[in-house]
Design a protein around this motif. Structure first.
Motif, short mmCIF file in Angstrom:
data_model
loop_
_atom_site.label_atom_id
_atom_site.label_comp_id
_atom_site.label_asym_id
_atom_site.label_seq_id
_atom_site.Cartn_x
_atom_site.Cartn_y
_atom_site.Cartn_z
N SER A 111 30.94 34.89 39.79
CA SER A 111 32.40 34.79 39.80
C SER A 111 32.99 34.98 38.42
N LEU A 112 32.48 34.24 37.45
CA LEU A 112 33.04 34.29 36.11
C LEU A 112 32.80 35.63 35.44
N ALA A 113 31.65 36.23 35.68
CA ALA A 113 31.38 37.56 35.13
C ALA A 113 32.37 38.58 35.69
N GLY A 114 32.68 38.46 36.99
CA GLY A 114 33.66 39.36 37.59
C GLY A 114 35.05 39.16 37.02
N ILE A 115 35.45 37.90 36.84
CA ILE A 115 36.79 37.62 36.29
C ILE A 115 36.94 38.21 34.90
N VAL A 116 35.93 38.02 34.05
CA VAL A 116 36.01 38.51 32.67
C VAL A 116 36.13 40.03 32.63
N SER A 117 35.27 40.73 33.37
CA SER A 117 35.28 42.18 33.33
C SER A 117 36.55 42.77 33.94
N LEU A 118 37.03 42.17 35.00
CA LEU A 118 38.22 42.70 35.67
C LEU A 118 39.50 42.38 34.90
N ALA A 119 39.54 41.21 34.24
CA ALA A 119 40.69 40.89 33.40
C ALA A 119 40.79 41.88 32.24
N TYR A 120 39.65 42.32 31.75
CA TYR A 120 39.65 43.33 30.68
C TYR A 120 40.28 44.64 31.17
N ILE A 121 39.92 45.04 32.39
CA ILE A 121 40.48 46.28 32.95
C ILE A 121 42.00 46.15 33.12
N GLY A 162 48.68 52.05 41.03
CA GLY A 162 48.07 52.86 42.07
C GLY A 162 46.82 52.21 42.61
N ILE A 163 45.89 53.02 43.11
CA ILE A 163 44.70 52.52 43.76
C ILE A 163 43.84 51.70 42.81
N LEU A 164 43.65 52.18 41.57
CA LEU A 164 42.80 51.47 40.62
C LEU A 164 43.36 50.09 40.31
N THR A 165 44.67 50.03 40.07
CA THR A 165 45.29 48.74 39.77
C THR A 165 45.16 47.78 40.94
N GLY A 166 45.46 48.27 42.13
CA GLY A 166 45.37 47.42 43.31
C GLY A 166 43.96 46.93 43.56
N ALA A 167 42.98 47.83 43.44
CA ALA A 167 41.58 47.45 43.66
C ALA A 167 41.11 46.44 42.63
N THR A 168 41.58 46.59 41.38
CA THR A 168 41.18 45.68 40.32
C THR A 168 41.69 44.27 40.59
N PHE A 169 42.95 44.16 40.96
CA PHE A 169 43.52 42.84 41.25
C PHE A 169 42.85 42.19 42.46
N ILE A 170 42.57 42.98 43.50
CA ILE A 170 41.92 42.44 44.70
C ILE A 170 40.51 41.97 44.38
N ALA A 171 39.77 42.77 43.58
CA ALA A 171 38.41 42.38 43.20
C ALA A 171 38.44 41.11 42.33
N MET A 172 39.43 41.00 41.45
CA MET A 172 39.55 39.81 40.62
C MET A 172 39.81 38.58 41.49
#
Length: 410
Positions: free
Chosen positions: A295-305, A313-323
Motif C-alpha cells: 500500500s505505502l509503496a503504491g501511494i509514494v510512487s503514484l503521488a510522485y506521478i 485524461g486517462i493517465l490522470t484518472g488511472a493514477t488517482f484511482i490506483a492511488m
C-alpha cells in the motif's frame, strides 16, 4: 487473556448467526454518516464563488469537519466499548442531522463564519467510523476480523455518494431541499438502526471510565504504530476526498467543472472502498505487514506521478484511482493488524485513537495544499512532494514493525 476475550473466543457459530447481515447494516449506517461528513466538499466551488472565499478560507472550510470528526473518534470509540454499537450508531446519526441543516442555513444566508461553525458541528458525523470497528470485530472470531472490518470500512463509500449525488441533487431539486434530504436520511437511518441492529452476543460493556480507558490505549505500543500508518493511508484518502474537487477545478479549469470533479472524486472513493475489504482479507491470509508495505509503496510512487501534473485524461484518472486503491488496501491492513494485537477490552479505545489519527492525517493536507499553492505556475507540486516524503518514511517504519500473525489473538 481478558474475560471478554475468553467469551469472544468461546462464542460459537450459532450464537453469532446473522453476523454478516449485522455488519452490512452497520456499513449502510456508516455510509450515511460519511455522506453527511463530506457534505461541504462537493459544494466548495459554489461556496467559494458566492461567498468570495480565498485559498486559505476554502482550505479552512474543507478541513474543519475533518478535524472534529478525527478528534471525536477517540471519545466515541471509548463510549462504544461502554454503551455498544446499536446505541452509539443511533446517537451519532441523530446528532448529525441538525448539523446538516445548520450547513444549509450558512450557505443560504452566505455566512462564512457560520459555515465554519456548522462544519465544526458536522464533524460529529465523521465519528461514526469509531463505532463500527469494535461493533464489527465483536461479531467475528479473531481470524476473520480483517474481513469484518474491511466490509464495515466500505461504509466510506459515503464519500463517493456525497461527491456524486450532492452537486447533482443541488442542481435538480435545489440547495436547501438537498440538505433536507440528507438530514431526513440520517434520522431515518437512526430509526432503522435502533430497531434492527443488535450488538454481538460476544460483546460485553466496559465499565472503565472514559479517561483511564483512553489513557490505557495510549500506553499500548500498537496504538501509536497503527496511528502513524493509518494517518497516512486513511488521512490521504480523506484529504483527497475533501480536496480533490478543488484540486481538479483549479489545475484543470477548462476540462473539469464542479459536477465532473464530483464524478471523479466519487470514482476515487469507490476504488478505495472496493480495495479496503480486499486489504483486510489478504491481511488475514498473509499478514497485514506485507499488505501495508504494498500500500505505502503504491501511494509514494503514484503521488510522485500526480506531482508531475500530467494532462487531464486517462493517465490522470488511472493514477488517482490506483492511488485510492493503494490507500484502501492499507486501511484494511491497519485494522487487520489491530485486531490480533490489542486486548479485546481496549479495541474500541484503540480504534478511536487510531481512527482519530487517520482523520487528523486528512485534516492537515488541505491546509498545506492551500498554503503551498503556487498561483504563478498553477501548481500544488510542493504539497504533493510532502506526501511523497511522509509516505516514504512510513514505508520504512512499517518495514521495521513486527507483523501480526493471521488468526492470532491477544
Amino acid at each position: 487473556m481478558s474475560e471478554s476475550s475468553t467469551k469472544t473466543n468461546g462464542t460459537d457459530g450459532a450464537q453469532l448467526k446473522g453476523q454478516l447481515g449485522q455488519v452490512l447494516l452497520a456499513t449502510v449506517a456508516s455510509t450515511f454518516g460519511f455522506w453527511a461528513w463530506m457534505l461541504i466538499a462537493p459544494m466548495q466551488k459554489t461556496y467559494a464563488d458566492e461567498l468570495g472565499l480565498d485559498e486559505g478560507q476554502i482550505s479552512l472550510m474543507l478541513a474543519t469537519p475533518v478535524l472534529v470528526g478525527a478528534l471525536g473518534r477517540i471519545v466515541v470509540g471509548a463510549l462504544t466499548d461502554r454503551f455498544g454499537g446499536r446505541k452509539m450508531f443511533a446517537a451519532v446519526l441523530l446528532i448529525s442531522a441538525p448539523a446538516v441543516l445548520l450547513v444549509a442555513l450558512a450557505g443560504e444566508i452566505k455566512s462564512f463564519p457560520l459555515l465554519v461553525v456548522s462544519g465544526f458541528y458536522l464533524g460529529v458525523a465523521g465519528t461514526i467510523f469509531a463505532v463500527g470497528i469494535p461493533f464489527s470485530s465483536a461479531w467475528y472470531e479473531p481470524k476473520r476480523r480483517g474481513f469484518a472490518n474491511g466490509v464495515f470500512g466500505m461504509g466510506m463509500i459515503g464519500t463517493a455518494v456525497s461527491a456524486f449525488f450532492t452537486p447533482r441533487l443541488a442542481e435538480s431539486i435545489g440547495y436547501l431541499p438537498t440538505h433536507f434530504v440528507v438530514a431526513g436520511s440520517l434520522v431515518l437511518m437512526a430509526v432503522i438502526v435502533w430497531f434492527f441492529l443488535r450488538d454481538s452476543p460476544a460483546w460485553e460493556p466496559s465499565r472503565q471510565p472514559l479517561i483511564p480507558k483512553v489513557t490505557g490505549a495510549l500506553k499500548l505500543r500498537i496504538t501509536w504504530e497503527m496511528a502513524f500508518l493509518y494517518g497516512i493511508v486513511f488521512g490521504g484518502f480523506v484529504a483527497f476526498s475533501t480536496f480533490l474537487p478543488k484540486y481538479l477545478t483549479t489545475i484543470y479549469p477548462d476540462d473539469v467543472d464542479a459536477v465532473g470533479a464530483g464524478t471523479r472524486t466519487a470514482m476515487f472513493a469507490v476504488a478505495a472502498v472496493v480495495a479496503r475489504p480486499i486489504g483486510g482479507a489478504l491481511s488475514d491470509r498473509v499478514g497485514p505487514k506485507v499488505i501495508s508495505l504494498i500500500s505505502l509503496a503504491g501511494i509514494v510512487s503514484l503521488a510522485y506521478i500526480v506531482g508531475q501534473q500530467p494532462p487531464e485524461g486517462i493517465l490522470t484518472g488511472a493514477t488517482f484511482i490506483a492511488m485510492a486503491a493503494a490507500m484502501g488496501l492499507g486501511m484494511g491492513a491497519v485494522f487487520a493488524w489491530i485486531g490480533p494485537s490489542t486486548p479485546k477490552d481496549k479495541v474500541g479505545a484503540v480504534t478511536g485513537v487510531v481512527a482519530a489519527a487517520g482523520g487528523l492525517g486528512g485534516y492537515f493536507p488541505p491546509l498545506v495544499m492551500g498554503a503551498t499553492y503556487n498561483a504563478e505556475t498553477n501548481s500544488y507540486a510542493l504539497g504533493l512532494w510532502l506526501l511523497v516524503i511522509v509516505g516514504a518514511v512510513a514505508l520504512v517504519v512499517a518495514g521495521m514493525l513486527r507483523d501480526a500473525r493471521p488468526g492470532s489473538d491477544s
